[in-house]
Design an enzyme around this catalytic site. Structure first.
Site, PDB file in Angstrom:
ATOM      1  N   HIS A  76     -41.177  44.425  -6.908  1.00  9.74           N
ATOM      2  CA  HIS A  76     -39.900  44.956  -7.296  1.00  9.74           C
ATOM      3  C   HIS A  76     -39.472  44.542  -8.775  1.00  9.74           C
ATOM      4  CE1 HIS A  76     -35.507  44.791  -6.913  1.00  9.74           C
ATOM      5  NE2 HIS A  76     -35.385  45.613  -6.200  1.00  9.74           N
ATOM      6  N   SER A  89     -27.027  43.321  -3.254  1.00 15.98           N
ATOM      7  CA  SER A  89     -27.967  43.878  -4.142  1.00 15.98           C
ATOM      8  C   SER A  89     -29.497  43.314  -3.885  1.00 15.98           C
ATOM      9  CB  SER A  89     -27.942  43.749  -5.855  1.00 15.98           C
ATOM     10  OG  SER A  89     -28.807  44.311  -6.546  1.00 15.98           O
ATOM     11  N   CYS A  90     -30.446  44.467  -3.812  1.00 16.05           N
ATOM     12  CA  CYS A  90     -31.974  44.002  -3.814  1.00 16.05           C
ATOM     13  C   CYS A  90     -32.295  43.048  -5.150  1.00 16.05           C
ATOM     14  CB  CYS A  90     -32.785  45.340  -3.531  1.00 16.05           C
ATOM     15  SG  CYS A  90     -32.473  46.551  -4.966  1.00 16.05           S
ATOM     16  N   SER A  91     -31.401  43.451  -5.980  1.00 15.52           N
ATOM     17  CA  SER A  91     -31.848  42.709  -7.426  1.00 15.52           C
ATOM     18  C   SER A  91     -31.216  41.373  -7.588  1.00 15.52           C
ATOM     19  CB  SER A  91     -31.530  43.763  -8.424  1.00 15.52           C
ATOM     20  OG  SER A  91     -32.354  44.975  -8.399  1.00 15.52           O
ATOM     21  N   SER A  92     -30.550  40.937  -6.581  1.00 13.99           N
ATOM     22  CA  SER A  92     -30.081  39.525  -6.455  1.00 13.99           C
ATOM     23  C   SER A  92     -31.131  38.358  -6.547  1.00 13.99           C
ATOM     24  CB  SER A  92     -28.939  39.445  -5.497  1.00 13.99           C
ATOM     25  OG  SER A  92     -28.391  38.067  -5.542  1.00 13.99           O
TER      26      SER A  92
END
Length: 467
Positions: free
Chosen positions: A370, A248-251
């Protein structure tokens, strides 16, 4: 098939998509849009299909793990359907008695969706569901590794369409082999482009001449301050960092911990499976052997990650990810950037103010716009981060991967694509959601005059500086 035939094939697909969309919109009612979206959602959520998609995704992309992809396919789609349930996206959606303006929902038309290999089923499904809910057709351009998953997803969707008598041409994909030329042709002929993926793809989407909604790069940093619940923070960060092997890009990519609780937090991480390394140079050499991320480490299980890093016999049993101490930030210090693996950088800050400054430097290098996380008992600090840092989201006391793209325990819309505002060179600062797939026509009627006197507008100004 030569290049000319490839482009002709794309033209034919887009023509069918446009014809299907016109028929879908003509005479439509809300129920028609709702059922189509529900069909696409059930196509990925039905348990046996979900499992098949997750297994195929891991087999063909080599990224992530099957149990977590099953969870992601289910929860992301269920959450999206919760957000869409009862939502009006067809016909008159607002009739304001005061302004006498009536808003009518209108589809965008043909949506061209560029999707990544990290979520080769969940992301296209999310785009397809949103597009159908708003009366659009959609053509998906998967990454090369994501082709097989996308093909299977569309097969499942078309099977559900047959139960409703819906046209298969409402949901299509660019056939393999993929190419930049094919994707470019698709984007140029779409009415809206939605792009999640590499920054090269995002740039091409935003310069293709078609209105585009694209999202920026992630490089999540999380602050742990002296007021945090260290055990809870360690549990949440570990669960988030290891989910689907950090695809995930949110990791979380970096943790910034204030000095007062640094040792306690490292101990709490160790209890959760965070193995500490102080050998930054060796890790960097293994992670970026030729200046590029080592593909044998990207989004792999813990044992494979430690093996590839040469640490298989050096980490405690049960270790789930690697925590590397560092103080470097910028292009000469790649650990400060996105790692797409079970590896996180660890920074020691003197205090909260120093932690905020370190976070700002990291975002200035990579990931601006982000999101950032903070584990704290002082909510004012989260607000301060939101007022001072170049970020669209501040995630407070939550597992970042699960929270950023919508959660059943926060109010964000469910999505797999996060807009990053002007900081990330995006046109949106919100999670990509249904409203981005819809446009409106306004009926404007005359109302009683509402013209102020000049004094009403400038009285305060004149009082301050004179007339």
């Amino acid at each position: 098939m030569n290049a000319h035939d490839d482009i002709a094939q794309v033209h034919a697909i887009m023509a069918r998509a446009r014809s299907a969309q016109k028929a879908y919109e003509t005479g439509a009612d809300q129920q028609r849009y709702d059922r189509a979206a529900e069909a696409a959602a059930w196509a990925i959520m039905e348990p046996s299909r979900n499992t098949a998609l997750a297994e195929l995704a891991v087999k063909t992309t080599g990224l992530g793990n099957v149990p977590d992809k099953i969870t992601k396919n289910h929860r992301k789609t269920l959450g999206l359907m919760r957000d869409l349930k009862g939502l009006k996206t067809q016909g008159v959606i607002d009739d304001n008695a005061e302004t006498r303006i009536t808003e009518i929902a209108r589809p965008m038309g043909v949506v061209g969706a560029v999707v990544p290999s990290t979520n080769p089923a969940a992301t296209p499904a999310n785009n397809i569901i949103n597009a159908l809910k708003c009366g659009n057709s959609v053509v998906v351009a998967p990454s090369p590794k994501g082709v097989a998953s996308c093909e299977l997803l569309l097969e499942f969707i078309h099977t559900e369409f047959d139960r409703l008598g819906l046209d298969h041409d409402l949901v299509q994909m660019i056939p393999a082999p993929g190419s930049k030329a094919k994707t470019q042709a698709m984007m140029e002929q779409s009415d809206l482009v939605v792009c999640t993926g590499s920054q090269n793809n995002v740039h091409r989407a935003q310069t293709c001449g078609t209105p585009a909604v694209a999202v920026g790069a992630g490089n999540v940093t999380v602050i742990v301050d002296e007021t945090a619940d260290l055990k809870a923070a360690a549990q949440k960060i570990t669960a988030s960092k290891t989910f689907d092997n950090a695809t995930s890009c949110s990791s979380e990519n970096s943790m910034i911990v204030v000095d007062a609780v640094y040792d306690g937090f490292v101990a709490a991480l160790a209890e959760e499976g965070g193995a500490l390394s102080k050998d930054e140079a060796a890790i960097v050499t293994r992670l970026w052997p030729d200046g590029h991320l080592n593909r044998s480490i990207i989004a792999q299980d813990a044992d494979q990650t430690f093996e590839a890093l040469g640490l298989a016999d050096q980490v405690p049993a049960g270790s789930r990810f690697l925590v590397v101490e560092t103080d470097g930030i910028g292009p000469d210090h790649p650990l400060s950037g996105e790692k797409l693996s079970r590896v996180a950088a660890l920074y020691r800050a003197r205090d909260y103010d120093d932690a905020r400054k370190i976070a700002a430097r990291i975002l200035d290098y990579q990931g601006a716009g982000h999101s950032i996380g903070i584990h704290t008992s002082r909510d004012s600090r989260a607000v301060e981060l939101g007022q001072s840092l170049p970020t669209c989201r501040v995630i407070v006391n939550q597992a970042h991967t699960f929270a950023t793209g919508g959660s059943f325990t926060n109010g964000m819309p469910f999505s797999l694509s996060m807009g990053c505002g002007s900081w990330g060179r995006n046109s949106i600062d919100d999670n990509l959601h249904w409203r981005h797939f819809l446009q409106t026509t306004r009926i404007i009627r005359e109302i009683a005059p509402n013209e102020p006197a000049v004094e009403d507008i400038f009285a305060d100004y004149w009082a301050d500086v004179g007339k």
